[in-house]
Design an enzyme around this catalytic site. Structure first.
Site, PDB file in Angstrom:
ATOM      1  N   SER A  73      -1.108  12.535   9.924  1.00  0.00           N
ATOM      2  CA  SER A  73      -1.679  13.803   9.477  1.00  0.00           C
ATOM      3  C   SER A  73      -3.197  13.814   9.538  1.00  0.00           C
ATOM      4  O   SER A  73      -3.827  12.846   9.948  1.00  0.00           O
ATOM      5  CB  SER A  73      -1.218  14.161   8.056  1.00  0.00           C
ATOM      6  OG  SER A  73      -1.832  13.305   7.116  1.00  0.00           O
TER       7      SER A  73
ATOM      8  N   THR B   3      -0.852  17.428  14.868  1.00  0.00           N
ATOM      9  CA  THR B   3      -0.454  16.802  13.615  1.00  0.00           C
ATOM     10  C   THR B   3      -0.279  17.894  12.564  1.00  0.00           C
ATOM     11  O   THR B   3      -0.116  19.056  12.919  1.00  0.00           O
ATOM     12  CB  THR B   3      -1.471  15.721  13.178  1.00  0.00           C
ATOM     13  OG1 THR B   3      -0.942  14.989  12.072  1.00  0.00           O
ATOM     14  CG2 THR B   3      -2.830  16.308  12.843  1.00  0.00           C
ATOM     15  N   TYR B   4      -0.300  17.520  11.299  1.00  0.00           N
ATOM     16  CA  TYR B   4      -0.164  18.497  10.219  1.00  0.00           C
ATOM     17  C   TYR B   4      -1.238  18.230   9.172  1.00  0.00           C
ATOM     18  O   TYR B   4      -1.791  17.133   9.078  1.00  0.00           O
ATOM     19  CB  TYR B   4       1.239  18.450   9.600  1.00  0.00           C
ATOM     20  CG  TYR B   4       1.595  17.095   9.035  1.00  0.00           C
ATOM     21  CD1 TYR B   4       1.357  16.790   7.696  1.00  0.00           C
ATOM     22  CD2 TYR B   4       2.146  16.111   9.844  1.00  0.00           C
ATOM     23  CE1 TYR B   4       1.660  15.543   7.183  1.00  0.00           C
ATOM     24  CE2 TYR B   4       2.453  14.864   9.341  1.00  0.00           C
ATOM     25  CZ  TYR B   4       2.206  14.580   8.015  1.00  0.00           C
ATOM     26  OH  TYR B   4       2.499  13.339   7.519  1.00  0.00           O
TER      27      TYR B   4
ATOM     28  N   GLY C 152      -3.206   7.736  10.500  1.00  0.00           N
ATOM     29  CA  GLY C 152      -2.157   7.215  11.359  1.00  0.00           C
ATOM     30  C   GLY C 152      -2.631   6.912  12.768  1.00  0.00           C
ATOM     31  O   GLY C 152      -3.814   6.652  13.014  1.00  0.00           O
ATOM     32  N   ALA C 153      -1.704   6.972  13.707  1.00  0.00           N
ATOM     33  CA  ALA C 153      -1.978   6.579  15.094  1.00  0.00           C
ATOM     34  C   ALA C 153      -3.130   7.353  15.723  1.00  0.00           C
ATOM     35  O   ALA C 153      -3.814   6.847  16.614  1.00  0.00           O
ATOM     36  CB  ALA C 153      -0.713   6.744  15.933  1.00  0.00           C
ATOM     37  N   ALA C 154      -3.375   8.572  15.255  1.00  0.00           N
ATOM     38  CA  ALA C 154      -4.474   9.380  15.800  1.00  0.00           C
ATOM     39  C   ALA C 154      -5.823   8.702  15.603  1.00  0.00           C
ATOM     40  O   ALA C 154      -6.782   8.999  16.323  1.00  0.00           O
ATOM     41  CB  ALA C 154      -4.476  10.760  15.158  1.00  0.00           C
TER      42      ALA C 154
END
EC number: 4.1.1.11
Length: 135
Positions: free
Chosen positions: A25, A57-58, A73-75
């Site tokens: 997110s 994403t959100y 996260g992965a971002a």
């Protein structure tokens, strides 16, 4: 027919943190969420102006008034603290509504405080430096 339209965007926000070990997110200051008409869990596209990365994403709600734009996260492999980003939310609407709809466009300062609110997705504020309008 339904059309997918720009609903809102936060333009040229500065990423304040990135946490690779979070579940995912983007954390957004609650004031910016209000200005851009975003709600928790809403899907957004993040465009990194620095490197061209683009991801979906959100949103999760960040501390009000903090200026936080946190990549989780992965971002965090793609977007880093200090990068300038555009957060874009889209909405799906009937053709007639889409033709009349006015998106919320939020420009921020270096501390991610809203400095200009508008409805024209191509608008550039007078004090935006080297930014050019496509119009």
């Amino acid at each position: 027919m339904f059309r997918t339209m720009l609903k809102s965007k936060i333009h040229r926000a500065t990423v304040t943190q990135a946490d690779l070990h979070y579940v995912g997110s983007v954390t957004v200051d609650a004031d910016l969420m209000d200005a851009a008409d975003l709600i928790e869990g809403e899907q957004v596209t993040i465009v990194d102006i620095e490197n061209g990365a683009r991801l979906v994403t959100y949103v999760i709600t960040g501390e009000r008034g903090s200026g936080v734009i946190g990549i989780n996260g992965a971002a965090a492999h793609l977007v880093h603290p200090g990068d300038l980003v555009i957060l874009i939310a889209y909405g799906t609407m009937e053709d007639a509504e889409a033709r009349a709809y006015r998106p919320r466009v939020v420009f921020v300062d270096a501390d991610n405080r809203p400095i200009d609110l508008g409805v024209d997705p191509a608008y550039v504020p007078p004090d935006a430096g080297e930014l050019l309008s496509p119009r």
